[in-house]
Design a protein around this motif. Structure first.
Motif, mmCIF file in Angstrom:
data_model
loop_
_atom_site.group_PDB
_atom_site.id
_atom_site.type_symbol
_atom_site.label_atom_id
_atom_site.label_comp_id
_atom_site.label_asym_id
_atom_site.label_seq_id
_atom_site.Cartn_x
_atom_site.Cartn_y
_atom_site.Cartn_z
ATOM 1 N N ALA A 114 -16.951 46.826 6.983
ATOM 2 C CA ALA A 114 -18.398 46.724 5.741
ATOM 3 C C ALA A 114 -19.734 46.325 6.256
ATOM 4 N N GLU A 115 -19.995 46.045 7.873
ATOM 5 C CA GLU A 115 -21.115 45.928 8.047
ATOM 6 C C GLU A 115 -21.915 47.104 8.547
ATOM 7 N N GLY A 116 -20.749 47.443 8.598
ATOM 8 C CA GLY A 116 -21.596 49.913 8.988
ATOM 9 C C GLY A 116 -21.634 50.151 10.162
ATOM 10 N N PHE A 117 -20.949 49.297 11.397
ATOM 11 C CA PHE A 117 -20.722 49.432 13.082
ATOM 12 C C PHE A 117 -22.377 49.324 13.423
ATOM 13 N N VAL A 118 -22.678 49.306 14.381
ATOM 14 C CA VAL A 118 -23.539 48.891 15.404
ATOM 15 C C VAL A 118 -24.820 49.228 14.717
ATOM 16 N N THR A 119 -25.242 50.284 13.523
ATOM 17 C CA THR A 119 -25.938 51.600 13.278
ATOM 18 C C THR A 119 -26.783 50.595 11.282
ATOM 19 N N ALA A 120 -25.623 49.769 11.449
ATOM 20 C CA ALA A 120 -25.494 49.079 9.995
ATOM 21 C C ALA A 120 -25.853 50.189 8.534
ATOM 22 N N HIS A 121 -25.385 51.184 8.840
ATOM 23 C CA HIS A 121 -25.792 52.177 7.989
ATOM 24 C C HIS A 121 -24.443 52.047 7.157
ATOM 25 N N PRO A 122 -25.386 52.460 5.289
ATOM 26 C CA PRO A 122 -24.669 51.353 4.091
ATOM 27 C C PRO A 122 -23.828 52.128 4.017
ATOM 28 N N ASP A 123 -23.918 53.802 4.249
ATOM 29 C CA ASP A 123 -23.087 54.557 4.069
ATOM 30 C C ASP A 123 -21.567 54.065 4.843
#
Ligand SMILES: [Zn+2]
Length: 246
Positions: A114-123
């Motif tokens: 849910a964090e969006g991986f290292v890029t933090a991308h909401p998608d």
């Protein structure tokens, strides 16, 4: 035959986040599929495309080529709106994914946390939320009942993993990453992963950034075991199919 399904948000995620394991398991004879929820038409890097529709077409082609380079057997772009997965219809997207899980019957499902991986991308985070629900609901005859009535049997995939890392990117928003529970050796597949990323020619300017991040990540792709069909004690794994039988 063992099967793996990977659910991503944008064309290039399959290479950038999962390229090593997709290449490794395809080569090992696992049937690998990738579903990408958007065509990436809102990307900052436009690849010379005149408009969103043109970029969409370009990126879908690049995705096909990259998936083939990784040995993926089935790949599909679902064309939900790029940059707006948090506003997509939850029922519609999970229904789509449940249908895919019931049709493809994967043993292992990979996606983002849910964090969006290292890029933090909401998608990325939304792809993880949709997939986490679909993983659970695909097994229940009482969810998406129309599919079941049409003859699609519920399917209980064995394991759900979130991709994760052990470093953060200071230029990106803060993330709380899922703890590593599986370290998968991709040393023999790093070149193929880089080549797959390079298939995304519209995103060419990102190649050096990607390859630097890959160097920093080293010879493993890291995952967090988020759910299992059978309750098992948590232990560090070196194979996503550990304990999985057909
Ligand atoms: Zn992405």
């Amino acid at each position: 035959m063992l099967r793996l399904l990977c659910v991503t948000a944008h064309p290039d995620d399959e290479a950038g986040a999962f390229g090593g394991v997709l290449a490794r398991y395809s080569e090992a004879g696992v049937e690998c599929s990738v579903i990408c929820l958007t065509a990436g038409e809102r990307a900052a890097n436009r690849g010379g495309a005149a408009n969103d529709e043109a970029l969409k077409a370009m990126r879908c082609k690049e995705f096909d080529v990259a998936c083939r380079h990784l040995g993926v057997s089935h790949c599909q772009v679902l064309d939900y709106p790029d940059g707006a997965l948090d506003r997509a219809d939850f029922h519609a997207v999970t229904g789509h994914l449940i249908q895919a899980i019931r049709t493809q019957r994967p043993h292992v499902v990979l996606t983002f946390g849910a964090e969006g991986f290292v890029t933090a991308h909401p998608d990325h985070g939304m792809a993880g939320l949709f997939t986490s629900a679909a993983f659970q609901w695909a097994a229940r005859a009482g969810r998406c009942t129309a599919q079941v009535e049409q003859g699609l049997a519920p399917w209980h995939a064995r394991k759900l993993y979130y991709v994760t890392t052990e470093f953060s990117l200071p230029e990106r928003p803060t993330v709380s990453l899922p703890p590593v529970t599986a370290r998968i050796d991709i040393s023999a597949y790093i070149q193929r992963k880089n080549e797959a990323f390079a298939c995304h020619t519209s995103q060419r300017v990102l190649q050096p950034v990607f390859e630097n991040a890959q160097k920093r990540a080293g010879e493993h792709e890291l995952f967090h075991l988020a759910a299992t069909a059978q309750v098992t004690p948590m232990q560090m794994e070196s194979d996503l199919f550990e304990g999985v039988t057909e």
